[in-house]
Scaffold this motif. Structure first.
Motif, PDB file in Angstrom:
ATOM      1  N   ILE A  87      47.594  19.412 -39.570  1.00  0.00           N
ATOM      2  CA  ILE A  87      46.238  19.456 -39.212  1.00  0.00           C
ATOM      3  C   ILE A  87      45.523  18.240 -39.587  1.00  0.00           C
ATOM      4  O   ILE A  87      44.752  17.496 -38.811  1.00  0.00           O
ATOM      5  N   ARG A  88      45.747  17.772 -40.944  1.00  0.00           N
ATOM      6  CA  ARG A  88      45.015  16.549 -41.346  1.00  0.00           C
ATOM      7  C   ARG A  88      45.472  15.463 -40.387  1.00  0.00           C
ATOM      8  O   ARG A  88      44.699  14.340 -40.138  1.00  0.00           O
ATOM      9  N   ILE A  89      46.788  15.301 -40.298  1.00  0.00           N
ATOM     10  CA  ILE A  89      47.253  14.183 -39.565  1.00  0.00           C
ATOM     11  C   ILE A  89      46.582  14.272 -38.041  1.00  0.00           C
ATOM     12  O   ILE A  89      46.125  12.984 -37.542  1.00  0.00           O
ATOM     13  N   ALA A  90      46.818  15.309 -37.378  1.00  0.00           N
ATOM     14  CA  ALA A  90      46.304  15.457 -36.268  1.00  0.00           C
ATOM     15  C   ALA A  90      44.705  15.217 -36.089  1.00  0.00           C
ATOM     16  O   ALA A  90      44.240  14.592 -35.007  1.00  0.00           O
ATOM     17  N   GLN A  91      43.951  15.789 -37.053  1.00  0.00           N
ATOM     18  CA  GLN A  91      42.594  15.217 -37.000  1.00  0.00           C
ATOM     19  C   GLN A  91      42.217  13.721 -36.910  1.00  0.00           C
ATOM     20  O   GLN A  91      41.401  13.249 -36.346  1.00  0.00           O
ATOM     21  N   SER A  96      43.464  16.467 -30.332  1.00  0.00           N
ATOM     22  CA  SER A  96      43.746  17.313 -29.228  1.00  0.00           C
ATOM     23  C   SER A  96      44.876  18.278 -29.480  1.00  0.00           C
ATOM     24  O   SER A  96      44.979  19.405 -28.923  1.00  0.00           O
ATOM     25  N   LEU A  97      45.415  18.072 -30.773  1.00  0.00           N
ATOM     26  CA  LEU A  97      46.492  18.805 -31.189  1.00  0.00           C
ATOM     27  C   LEU A  97      46.064  19.745 -32.213  1.00  0.00           C
ATOM     28  O   LEU A  97      46.973  20.739 -32.788  1.00  0.00           O
ATOM     29  N   VAL A  98      44.991  19.657 -32.901  1.00  0.00           N
ATOM     30  CA  VAL A  98      44.537  20.439 -33.948  1.00  0.00           C
ATOM     31  C   VAL A  98      44.636  21.995 -33.514  1.00  0.00           C
ATOM     32  O   VAL A  98      45.238  22.781 -34.375  1.00  0.00           O
ATOM     33  N   HIS A  99      44.022  22.344 -32.447  1.00  0.00           N
ATOM     34  CA  HIS A  99      43.794  23.797 -32.095  1.00  0.00           C
ATOM     35  C   HIS A  99      45.353  24.479 -32.050  1.00  0.00           C
ATOM     36  O   HIS A  99      45.521  25.485 -32.599  1.00  0.00           O
ATOM     37  N   GLN A 100      46.225  23.851 -31.449  1.00  0.00           N
ATOM     38  CA  GLN A 100      47.591  24.021 -31.131  1.00  0.00           C
ATOM     39  C   GLN A 100      48.161  24.223 -32.524  1.00  0.00           C
ATOM     40  O   GLN A 100      48.958  25.241 -32.691  1.00  0.00           O
ATOM     41  N   ILE A 101      48.235  23.318 -33.376  1.00  0.00           N
ATOM     42  CA  ILE A 101      48.927  23.496 -34.759  1.00  0.00           C
ATOM     43  C   ILE A 101      48.278  24.618 -35.464  1.00  0.00           C
ATOM     44  O   ILE A 101      48.934  25.580 -36.152  1.00  0.00           O
ATOM     45  N   ARG A 102      46.846  24.921 -35.377  1.00  0.00           N
ATOM     46  CA  ARG A 102      46.087  26.226 -35.969  1.00  0.00           C
ATOM     47  C   ARG A 102      46.971  27.392 -35.406  1.00  0.00           C
ATOM     48  O   ARG A 102      46.928  28.464 -36.380  1.00  0.00           O
ATOM     49  N   ASP A 111      47.919  33.071 -41.656  1.00  0.00           N
ATOM     50  CA  ASP A 111      46.827  32.633 -42.752  1.00  0.00           C
ATOM     51  C   ASP A 111      45.610  31.455 -42.119  1.00  0.00           C
ATOM     52  O   ASP A 111      46.463  30.594 -41.573  1.00  0.00           O
ATOM     53  N   ILE A 112      44.595  32.204 -41.803  1.00  0.00           N
ATOM     54  CA  ILE A 112      43.723  30.935 -41.026  1.00  0.00           C
ATOM     55  C   ILE A 112      42.654  30.569 -41.932  1.00  0.00           C
ATOM     56  O   ILE A 112      41.549  30.130 -41.578  1.00  0.00           O
ATOM     57  N   SER A 113      42.959  30.715 -43.129  1.00  0.00           N
ATOM     58  CA  SER A 113      41.760  30.535 -44.311  1.00  0.00           C
ATOM     59  C   SER A 113      41.460  29.030 -44.391  1.00  0.00           C
ATOM     60  O   SER A 113      40.323  28.529 -44.815  1.00  0.00           O
ATOM     61  N   ASN A 114      42.489  28.174 -44.009  1.00  0.00           N
ATOM     62  CA  ASN A 114      42.160  26.408 -44.171  1.00  0.00           C
ATOM     63  C   ASN A 114      41.674  26.085 -42.629  1.00  0.00           C
ATOM     64  O   ASN A 114      42.665  25.693 -42.110  1.00  0.00           O
ATOM     65  N   LYS A 115      40.564  26.256 -42.342  1.00  0.00           N
ATOM     66  CA  LYS A 115      40.314  25.872 -41.089  1.00  0.00           C
ATOM     67  C   LYS A 115      39.674  24.416 -40.946  1.00  0.00           C
ATOM     68  O   LYS A 115      39.395  23.820 -39.996  1.00  0.00           O
ATOM     69  N   ILE A 116      39.643  23.769 -42.129  1.00  0.00           N
ATOM     70  CA  ILE A 116      38.928  22.336 -41.918  1.00  0.00           C
ATOM     71  C   ILE A 116      40.259  21.459 -42.264  1.00  0.00           C
ATOM     72  O   ILE A 116      40.933  21.709 -42.995  1.00  0.00           O
TER      73      ILE A 116
END
Length: 116
Positions: A87-91, A96-102, A111-116
């Motif tokens: 997610i860090r790299i995608a951000q 555009s890939l962040v949502h897909q990775i999450r 685990d969705i606790s790390n949303k940032i």
């Protein structure tokens, strides 16, 4: 010196491949920059692949980013369930890939606790 012979015969790519095979990255990059600048990204990506295979993920990430191959860095981290790094790299490089990775993170870890 093999490099000189390759370059003199307009076969700089062969010199670059020789150095990649020998893991002489500084030499491969130097010849690419001086003689074949259009392949420098391939040299960086090869360095990333070898670094990943050697287990040096930070180094691999650096070279993938240098090669404009952020998706390879993202995949490397996803394959290891290191979603926060993906997610860090995608951000930074492929928002555009962040949502897909999450979504992958939720499906694989719950685990969705790390949303940032």
């Amino acid at each position: 010196k093999a490099e000189q012979e390759y370059v003199e015969c307009n076969k700089a790519k062969e010199a670059i491949e020789m150095y990649i095979h020998q893991k002489k990255w500084d030499d491969a990059i130097r010849v690419a920059q001086n003689c074949e600048p259009n392949v420098i990204g391939q040299v960086y990506k090869a360095h990333g692949i070898v670094s990943m295979e050697d287990g040096n993920l930070n180094e691999a990430e650096k070279w993938y980013i240098q090669a404009n191959a952020a998706q390879d860095a993202i995949k490397m981290y996803e394959d290891r369930s290191m979603y926060n790094d993906a997610i860090r790299i995608a951000q930074q490089h492929a928002p555009s890939l962040v949502h897909q990775i999450r979504l992958k993170q939720m499906n694989n870890t719950g685990d969705i606790s790390n949303k940032i």
